[in-house]
Design an enzyme around this catalytic site. Structure first.
Site, PDB file in Angstrom:
ATOM      1  N   SER B  21       0.358  -0.854  -0.018  1.00  0.00           N
ATOM      2  CA  SER B  21      -0.199   0.014  -0.285  1.00  0.00           C
ATOM      3  C   SER B  21       0.388   1.302   0.202  1.00  0.00           C
ATOM      4  O   SER B  21       1.938   1.167   0.798  1.00  0.00           O
ATOM      5  CB  SER B  21      -0.782  -0.010   1.284  1.00  0.00           C
ATOM      6  N   ASN B  99      -6.227  -1.429   1.887  1.00  0.00           N
ATOM      7  CA  ASN B  99      -5.835  -0.767   3.000  1.00  0.00           C
ATOM      8  C   ASN B  99      -6.578   0.379   4.092  1.00  0.00           C
ATOM      9  O   ASN B  99      -6.944   1.951   2.807  1.00  0.00           O
ATOM     10  CB  ASN B  99      -4.087   0.045   3.212  1.00  0.00           C
ATOM     11  N   CYS B 130       0.699   3.880   9.588  1.00  0.00           N
ATOM     12  CA  CYS B 130       1.184   5.203   9.723  1.00  0.00           C
ATOM     13  C   CYS B 130       2.277   6.059  10.708  1.00  0.00           C
ATOM     14  O   CYS B 130       1.096   6.451  11.565  1.00  0.00           O
ATOM     15  CB  CYS B 130       0.103   6.250   8.259  1.00  0.00           C
ATOM     16  N   ASN B 192       5.128  -2.591   8.371  1.00  0.00           N
ATOM     17  CA  ASN B 192       5.217  -0.789   8.237  1.00  0.00           C
ATOM     18  C   ASN B 192       7.504  -0.276   8.404  1.00  0.00           C
ATOM     19  O   ASN B 192       7.656  -1.006   8.782  1.00  0.00           O
ATOM     20  CB  ASN B 192       3.889   0.202   8.735  1.00  0.00           C
ATOM     21  N   GLY B 217      12.557   0.431   2.224  1.00  0.00           N
ATOM     22  CA  GLY B 217      13.448   0.623   1.394  1.00  0.00           C
ATOM     23  C   GLY B 217      14.557  -1.106   1.290  1.00  0.00           C
ATOM     24  O   GLY B 217      14.210  -1.128   2.527  1.00  0.00           O
TER      25      GLY B 217
END
Lengths: 256, 312
Positions: B21, B99, B130, B192, B217
């Site tokens: 997402s 999401n 988040c 996350n 990453g």
């Protein structure tokens, strides 16, 4: 838009930290719209992951050669500056929407205004406009004479007015200081540079028709990550994505 | 049935690969690059009840083997996503993981109620992790009781299985996983992004307008592998693993740690074709290690090595 592996034909420093890179390959044939950009991978074994959005400065379709000008400022573009002839560069593109050519404008005049590393895409645009019979004038702004580039090449297309912040070349000051005289013919305005400059150009342009190409840090370059948004009052969503809705927008379309 | 097939609650996937997402827009952006029907599924960008503009720019900054983002859950709101975005994916006939995010319990519940009723949505991913907005769910994702309460309430209204996306920015991710498992979650997404920061050394100013952002990453892959490894041994829920995956080898490593499916995030920005390329390469790697069905890879680390190599 596709991924292309292009070969470095040349990569040379043409002004202080400004490099001209020429890339060749069959994919160049699609890069025909001024104002579009390529998303360039800076190295295969690099810890730098993200691609760099670089404007298309010129395209030679016969030689299948695209020219990119960039400032080697950060680590990624410094790595790019070390690429030598024959090396392969991975690029996505052409990306984004380019300039609308003012072919039907009754005045048949265009004023192209660029600041710093925003100057390069105006070269390809200027060539296109001239080929359509439009009279082109450039105003190019640089920090100083050491940072200036391509002035003779621009001069071959149309009248070229240069400004430098320190006064070491041309008019001392900013591009907006040179705008008033040229605007009396009511040209269509095209401008590329930092947002603060574009805002000043837009204010100075009054109600003239024009196009602005915006710069912003990008993630994906194709509209998926929402990193490079800009507010707008003219769309229901309230924003545009610079990479995929732009980078070129009509003057007044976005809130600078 | 294909050797790459995996089956998770609500997600019957022809291969274990789905974009993460926030890293794939609403899918249509990548549909210009390849046929999305090759994917195992697709996780769409977070939906909130009302549209959100997100954070000021700059929103991304590059770091060593990774990037920071602080987008701020920009999206047009759940109704417009249902009307304009989800229908675009219908021709590809792949499971959609939606999401969902919010500022309050009520918002999460309402978004879940609306989006889970879409016949095209296969499962929901509860984003309580988040890090980029003050009220983006992280307040739920860092307290076990709040996370469990929210999971229970969302489960009560959801018409589809619920995956809870866990934050790595907590001291004990196993306890968090256990809390949401007990609350009735159908699966976990993990991890996350990690909260990070980058400064301009010349000026001392943060690069991101939001000052801090979420690190993603390859730099975070070892953290993801460790957390999935730990959690998978303590709970029985299926895990969608994510965090720094950019190659087919990464996928098999993450499945070995305990993931049943794997989401690819930042790598999409580097190479838009990364998901189909990974899917194409997986069979060759399975051949190399003599594994017939990819689902056998899940939890292989603990199946094979009951004792650490160092003590053998």
């Amino acid at each position: 838009m596709k991924k292309h592996l292009l070969n470095v034909a040349s990569n040379i420093e043409i002004a202080r930290n400004i490099f001209e890179m020429k890339l060749t390959g069959p994919g160049v044939g699609t890069m025909t719209t001024p104002g579009q950009f390529l998303h360039v991978s800076v190295g295969n074994h690099s810890s730098k992951l993200l691609r760099r959005p670089l404007s298309i400065c010129d395209v030679d379709l016969d030689r299948k050669e695209v020219t990119l000008l960039y400032r080697a400022q950060g680590e990624g573009t410094k790595q790019l500056s070390h690429k030598t002839m024959g090396e392969v560069v991975d690029v996505l593109g052409p990306l984004g929407n380019g300039f609308e050519l003012a072919e039907n404008d009754p005045n048949r005049k265009a004023l192209l205004i660029g600041g710093g590393i925003g100057v390069p895409p105006l070269y390809y645009l200027g060539k296109h406009l001239k080929s359509k019979g439009i009279e082109v004038t450039f105003i190019l702004g640089y920090q100083s004479i050491e940072d200036s580039f391509y002035i003779e090449k621009f001069n071959e297309i149309g009248e070229t007015i240069v400004t430098t912040v320190d006064g070491s070349l041309g008019i001392k000051g900013f591009v907006t200081d040179a705008m008033m005289d040229v605007m009396k013919d009511e040209p269509v305005i095209y401008s590329v540079g930092p947002a603060i400059m574009l805002k000043a150009v837009e204010e100075r342009a009054g109600g003239l028709r024009g196009y602005l190409s915006l710069e912003e840090r990008m993630g994906c370059g194709i509209g998926a990550c929402f990193a490079c948004v800009c507010p707008t009052d003219t769309r229901e969503s309230g924003y545009v994505k610079i990479c995929s809705d732009g980078p070129v927008f009509k003057m007044g379309e976005v809130v600078l | 049935m294909s050797r790459l097939h995996v089956s998770l609650p609500g997600l019957n996937m022809k291969n274990p690969i789905l974009p993460a997402s926030g890293c794939f827009g609403f899918g249509k952006e990548y549909a210009k690059w390849y046929d999305l029907s090759v994917l195992g599924g697709i996780t769409i960008k977070a939906a909130t009840l009302e549209g959100r503009f997100g954070n000021p720019t700059p929103r991304v900054a590059e770091t060593e083997s990774g990037m920071l983002n602080a987008i701020g859950l920009q999206n047009p709101g759940v109704q417009k996503i249902l009307e304009n975005e989800i229908p675009v994916l219908e021709p590809f006939n792949i499971p959609i993981l939606a999401n969902i995010a919010g500022s309050t319990e009520e918002e999460y519940i309402e978004v879940t109620r609306q989006i889970s009723s879409s016949p095209q949505v296969s499962a929901v991913e509860l984003n309580i992790s988040c890090p980029n907005v003050k009220e983006g769910g992280i307040q739920f994702g860092t307290h076990y009781k709040s996370a469990a309460d929210l999971t229970r309430k969302v489960k009560a209204v959801s018409e589809k299985p619920v995956y809870v996306k866990l934050s790595p920015n907590i001291s004990n991710i196993v306890e968090m996983a256990q809390a949401v498992e007990e609350a009735g979650a159908d699966g976990l997404s993990m991890i996350n992004t990690l909260v990070g920061m980058k400064l301009d050394w010349r000026t001392g100013h943060p690069i991101l307008a939001n000052k801090t952002g979420g690190l993603s990453g390859p730099a975070i892959k070892p953290v993801a592998i460790r957390m999935i490894y730990e959690v998978s041994q303590k709970i029985s829920l299926p895990i969608i693993g994510m965090g720094g995956v950019s190659t087919a080898e990464d996928v098999l490593e993450m499945m070995s740690a305990g993931a049943s499916a794997v989401a690819v995030g930042t790598a999409n920005f580097v190479n838009p074709y990364v998901c189909p390329e990974i899917i194409e390469q997986l069979p060759k790697l399975l051949d190399e290690i003599g594994v017939e069905n990819i689902s056998e890879m899940t939890g292989r680390s603990t199946k094979q090595w009951k004792t650490p190599l160092s003590s053998r």
